[in-house]
Design a protein around this motif. Sequence first.
Motif, PDB file in Angstrom:
ATOM      1  N   PRO A   1       0.823  -1.226   0.000  1.00 16.55           N
ATOM      2  CA  PRO A   1       0.000   0.000   0.000  1.00 16.55           C
ATOM      3  C   PRO A   1       0.854   1.273   0.000  1.00 16.55           C
ATOM      4  CG  PRO A   1      -0.861  -1.569   1.581  1.00 16.55           C
ATOM      5  CD  PRO A   1       0.472  -2.109   1.134  1.00 16.55           C
TER       6      PRO A   1
ATOM      7  N   LYS B   1      -1.799   6.479   3.719  1.00 20.25           N
ATOM      8  CA  LYS B   1      -2.503   5.273   3.225  1.00 20.25           C
ATOM      9  C   LYS B   1      -2.014   4.033   3.982  1.00 20.25           C
ATOM     10  CE  LYS B   1      -5.698   5.651   0.186  1.00 20.25           C
ATOM     11  NZ  LYS B   1      -5.647   6.165  -1.144  1.00 20.25           N
ATOM     12  N   TYR B   2      -0.717   4.019   4.181  1.00 19.72           N
ATOM     13  CA  TYR B   2      -0.103   2.870   4.850  1.00 19.72           C
ATOM     14  C   TYR B   2      -0.590   2.765   6.307  1.00 19.72           C
ATOM     15  CZ  TYR B   2       3.677  -0.172   6.427  1.00 19.72           C
ATOM     16  OH  TYR B   2       4.386  -1.207   6.967  1.00 19.72           O
TER      17      TYR B   2
ATOM     18  N   LYS C   1      -3.482   3.731   7.329  1.00 21.87           N
ATOM     19  CA  LYS C   1      -4.863   3.232   7.296  1.00 21.87           C
ATOM     20  C   LYS C   1      -4.861   1.700   7.163  1.00 21.87           C
ATOM     21  CE  LYS C   1      -9.323   3.386   5.157  1.00 21.87           C
ATOM     22  NZ  LYS C   1     -10.072   3.536   3.935  1.00 21.87           N
ATOM     23  N   TYR C   2      -3.976   1.203   6.312  1.00 22.12           N
ATOM     24  CA  TYR C   2      -3.857  -0.250   6.133  1.00 22.12           C
ATOM     25  C   TYR C   2      -3.509  -0.920   7.476  1.00 22.12           C
ATOM     26  CZ  TYR C   2      -1.605  -4.623   4.606  1.00 22.12           C
ATOM     27  OH  TYR C   2      -1.224  -5.935   4.459  1.00 22.12           O
ATOM     28  N   ASN C   3      -2.519  -0.354   8.172  1.00 19.75           N
ATOM     29  CA  ASN C   3      -2.110  -0.946   9.448  1.00 19.75           C
ATOM     30  C   ASN C   3      -3.193  -0.831  10.514  1.00 19.75           C
ATOM     31  OD1 ASN C   3       0.565  -2.091   9.179  1.00 19.75           O
ATOM     32  ND2 ASN C   3       1.144  -0.045   8.560  1.00 19.75           N
TER      33      ASN C   3
ATOM     34  N   PRO D   1      -5.364  -9.396   6.938  1.00 16.02           N
ATOM     35  CA  PRO D   1      -4.567  -8.667   5.946  1.00 16.02           C
ATOM     36  C   PRO D   1      -4.938  -8.975   4.501  1.00 16.02           C
ATOM     37  CG  PRO D   1      -3.158  -9.503   7.655  1.00 16.02           C
ATOM     38  CD  PRO D   1      -4.514 -10.075   7.919  1.00 16.02           C
TER      39      PRO D   1
ATOM     40  N   ALA E   1      -7.745  -6.751   4.066  1.00 12.67           N
ATOM     41  CA  ALA E   1      -7.295  -5.352   4.174  1.00 12.67           C
ATOM     42  C   ALA E   1      -6.613  -4.906   2.881  1.00 12.67           C
ATOM     43  CB  ALA E   1      -6.340  -5.191   5.350  1.00 12.67           C
ATOM     44  N   LEU E   2      -5.811  -5.780   2.284  1.00  5.56           N
ATOM     45  CA  LEU E   2      -5.137  -5.414   1.025  1.00  5.56           C
ATOM     46  C   LEU E   2      -6.145  -5.170  -0.092  1.00  5.56           C
ATOM     47  CD1 LEU E   2      -1.925  -7.609   0.518  1.00  5.56           C
ATOM     48  CD2 LEU E   2      -2.068  -5.135   0.603  1.00  5.56           C
TER      49      LEU E   2
ATOM     50  N   TYR F   1      -8.116  -1.523   1.518  1.00  2.49           N
ATOM     51  CA  TYR F   1      -7.565  -0.368   2.228  1.00  2.49           C
ATOM     52  C   TYR F   1      -7.752   0.949   1.473  1.00  2.49           C
ATOM     53  CZ  TYR F   1      -3.658   0.022  -0.952  1.00  2.49           C
ATOM     54  OH  TYR F   1      -2.924   0.232  -2.079  1.00  2.49           O
ATOM     55  N   ASP F   2      -7.816   0.901   0.120  1.00  2.56           N
ATOM     56  CA  ASP F   2      -7.960   2.170  -0.615  1.00  2.56           C
ATOM     57  C   ASP F   2      -9.399   2.419  -1.054  1.00  2.56           C
ATOM     58  OD1 ASP F   2      -7.904   0.135  -2.402  1.00  2.56           O
ATOM     59  OD2 ASP F   2      -6.503   1.056  -3.801  1.00  2.56           O
TER      60      ASP F   2
END
Length: 332
Positions: free
Chosen positions: A18, A151-152, A154-156, A165, A168-169, A172-173
């Motif tokens: 991400p 962005k990263y 938000k992913y975490n 995950p 999430a991948l 996430y966006d």
Amino acid sequence: MTYKVGIPRGLLFYEYYPLWKEFFNELEVEVVLSNKTNKEILNKGVSSSVDELCLPVKAYHGHVEDLKNKVDYIFIPKIMSVQKREYTCPKILGLPEVVKNSIKELPNMIDVHINLSKNNFNIVNSVLEVGKYFTSNPYKIMRAYNKAINKYKKYNEMLVNGVNPIRALENYDKNVDFKKLKEKRDLNIMVVGHSYNIYDDYISMNTIRQLEDQNINVITPEMISLEKVNYYSKKLPKRMFWTFGRRIVGAAFNAIEENLVDGIIYISSFGCGLDSILVEIVQRESRRFGMPFTLLTIDEHSGQAGVNTRIEAFVDMIKWRERNEDNFSTHG
Ligand code: SF4
């Protein structure tokens, strides 16, 4: 002209995709991903790499082969350290050199060094170096990096809030309420191992999805907060200097000691030097607390049927134990 940068869908892809995707997109660079790991990719990787390498590194070679004729640049940073006084596995930190010497007719490789072992600020130099391939404007590069970091984060945030995950991948966006991505299920099982072994459906033989299909909630090391990982990994008599190994141990200790799960499945690559130590540490702790534990060791010859049987037997054992043993240790 819009440049195309290829990112191989392997190794630390599951940690940082991400971040880099957003960074390149902000610089108006198109990101091309290799296909998901499949038989063809793995076969290509096996034939273009040396026998001594572990399965995920062989698969990574296959992803590079998959991309090499589709892009202007291929992004294979030399990730030596992502944490002060810690390092990645030697096979990861030597990756650009290994790939260059194994695969012919590669596109231009972006192989900047990322080494935060002494100083976190080194990341700025690495980011500027990557950005300079596409613009001479350092402000534009740093603006792109700062957006990518958001962005990263938000992913975490999704991960530590209990989103798997893999999901999430995929999300996430998007503008989704990530709390809704969590589902309530009957049983909790932790799947541990390096991210590229547990989240790659082909390498892991679909372990996570298979467990979810049986209405089991899967917890992975990336879903445990950094504070908990740091706290529990300090219980080791000696500080572990492999960042991702320390996370595996800290997260597993947390799940075992706080009784967050009903069992642990460790997915390890055959011939992995780090796992030969990590598996032993996690297994001993599981035994100490009476936590069911099983190890799946995978290589390019592993078969789906064998893995399915192991998982089914493990889940049955946990259910039987909960019904009939009143949670006494199966280790005696
Ligand atoms: S940690 Fe193990 S599985 Fe990962 S790259 Fe190194 S040797 Fe391979």
